[in-house]
Design an enzyme around this catalytic site. Structure first.
Site, PDB file in Angstrom:
ATOM      1  CG  ASP A  33      34.576 -30.857 -42.276  1.00  0.00           C
ATOM      2  OD1 ASP A  33      34.280 -29.964 -43.084  1.00  0.00           O
ATOM      3  OD2 ASP A  33      34.251 -32.059 -42.448  1.00  0.00           O
ATOM      4  CE1 TYR A 152      21.778 -30.317 -47.901  1.00  0.00           C
ATOM      5  CE2 TYR A 152      20.540 -29.717 -49.855  1.00  0.00           C
ATOM      6  CZ  TYR A 152      21.566 -29.472 -48.971  1.00  0.00           C
ATOM      7  OH  TYR A 152      22.398 -28.384 -49.165  1.00  0.00           O
TER       8      TYR A 152
END
Ligand code: UDP
Length: 316
Positions: A33, A152
């Protein structure tokens, strides 16, 4: 169960719940991450635990096979690495597009080299402003390719196309389209409706409703979704499947606001603000395919899930 799992985006809201569940099942978990929208606090209880490791890197770090030695052999890869709330992805449109384009490519290449199974976390946003209701996986969607949400929506549509191209070349790939999900660990400032309404209700501030509040969403509690993600990965015979995961209990945003007011006992008023551009007017998953192929369906109602998020309640 056993095996080596990579969770890209594992310090995010959903990813951290998934990492925790996988550790509890006995998997060796690597969390990757870059902490753009994820938080180390989400995985604080897992850090230092045997069988769990955290690499603070972007998915771009995996380029050209880099990082594969650090990560080691893998059996399973979950790709959840992307900003996911409208506020986040409109703040970071380029990062969102790249996480879904280059990030997905790098992770698929890693899966190919490791002979690992791959689950792509896609989204109900691929349906855009849907013209059919509820949304079935066979529906191709109604997306504005140049709108504010396109980073997105189109990013995820590209990620799906890329994943299916690898599937057609022999990789074991599963695509899940995740509908609105909520639960403990959502970032306060991520702008999504449930954390917004809950914090506004607790602060006795007005609940901000964008538009007339008649738009609908269907909210799934995070533990149900995590069970669905694991079923998508570990069920045999579903390679190449595209599966909706979400809770079909559909409510208007106005009903949600009233429910949160009732559960918190808050005197907050409702404040109507201008609507958001390209805000889908209705959203509800048809989950019959996931139910048939994975034996999965959510078990926690909206009222029950929201109650679990209230202060003093058990946050599981
Ligand atoms: N919304 C709202 N008030 C808020 C935040 C969101 O009325 O404070 C609405 C938003 O316009 C959308 C729905 O709630 O119609 C869900 O928004 P969210 O950002 O949670 O996720 P989305 O489903 O749009 O990805």
């Amino acid at each position: 169960m056993s095996g080596r799992v990579l969770v890209a985006g594992g310090a995010g809201f959903l990813g951290s719940h998934l990492c925790r569940a996988l550790c509890q099942e006995g998997f060796e978990v690597t969390c990757l991450d870059n902490l753009l929208t994820g938080r180390e606090a989400n995985i604080a209880d897992l850090l230092g635990r045997r069988g769990f490791s955290f690499i603070k890197e972007d998915t771009a770090w995996l380029r050209d096979g880099q990082g594969t030695e650090t990560i080691g052999p893998l059996d399973y890869i979950f790709h959840l690495a992307s900003p996911a709330s409208p506020r986040d992805y409109t703040t970071w449109p380029l990062e969102t597009l790249l996480a879904n384009a280059m990030g997905t490519y790098n992770l698929l290449q890693l899966a190919r080299h490791s002979k690992a199974r791959f689950v792509l976390a896609s989204t109900s946003e691929v349906y855009g402003s849907p013209l059919i209701h509820p949304q079935l996986e066979d529906y191709w969607g109604n997306v504005n390719p140049v709108g504010v949400r396109s980073c997105y929506d189109e990013g995820k549509r590209y990620a799906e196309a890329l994943s299916m191209a690898y599937f057609r070349q022999g990789l074991d790939v599963r695509v899940v389209r995740i509908f609105n999900t909520y639960g403990p660990g959502m970032r306060g400032g991520d702008g999504r409706v449930i954390p917004n309404f809950l914090s506004q209700a607790h602060a006795k501030e007005p609940l901000t409703i964008y538009g007339d509040g008649r738009q609908t969403r269907s909210f799934c509690y995070v533990s149900d979704l995590v069970v669905g993600l694991q079923a998508a990965m570990f069920t045999r015979g579903v390679s190449g499947e595209v599966l909706n995961l979400g809770n079909p209990e559909e409510v208007t945003i106005l009903e949600l606001a009233q429910l949160i007011k009732r559960l918190t006992g808050s005197p907050s008023e409702l404040k109507f603000l201008p609507g958001v551009r390209d805000d889908p007017p209705r959203r509800c998953p048809d989950i019959r395919r996931a139910n048939r192929l994975l034996g999965w369906k959510p078990t926690i109602s909206l009222e029950e899930g929201l109650t679990r998020m209230l202060p003093g309640e058990t946050e599981t």
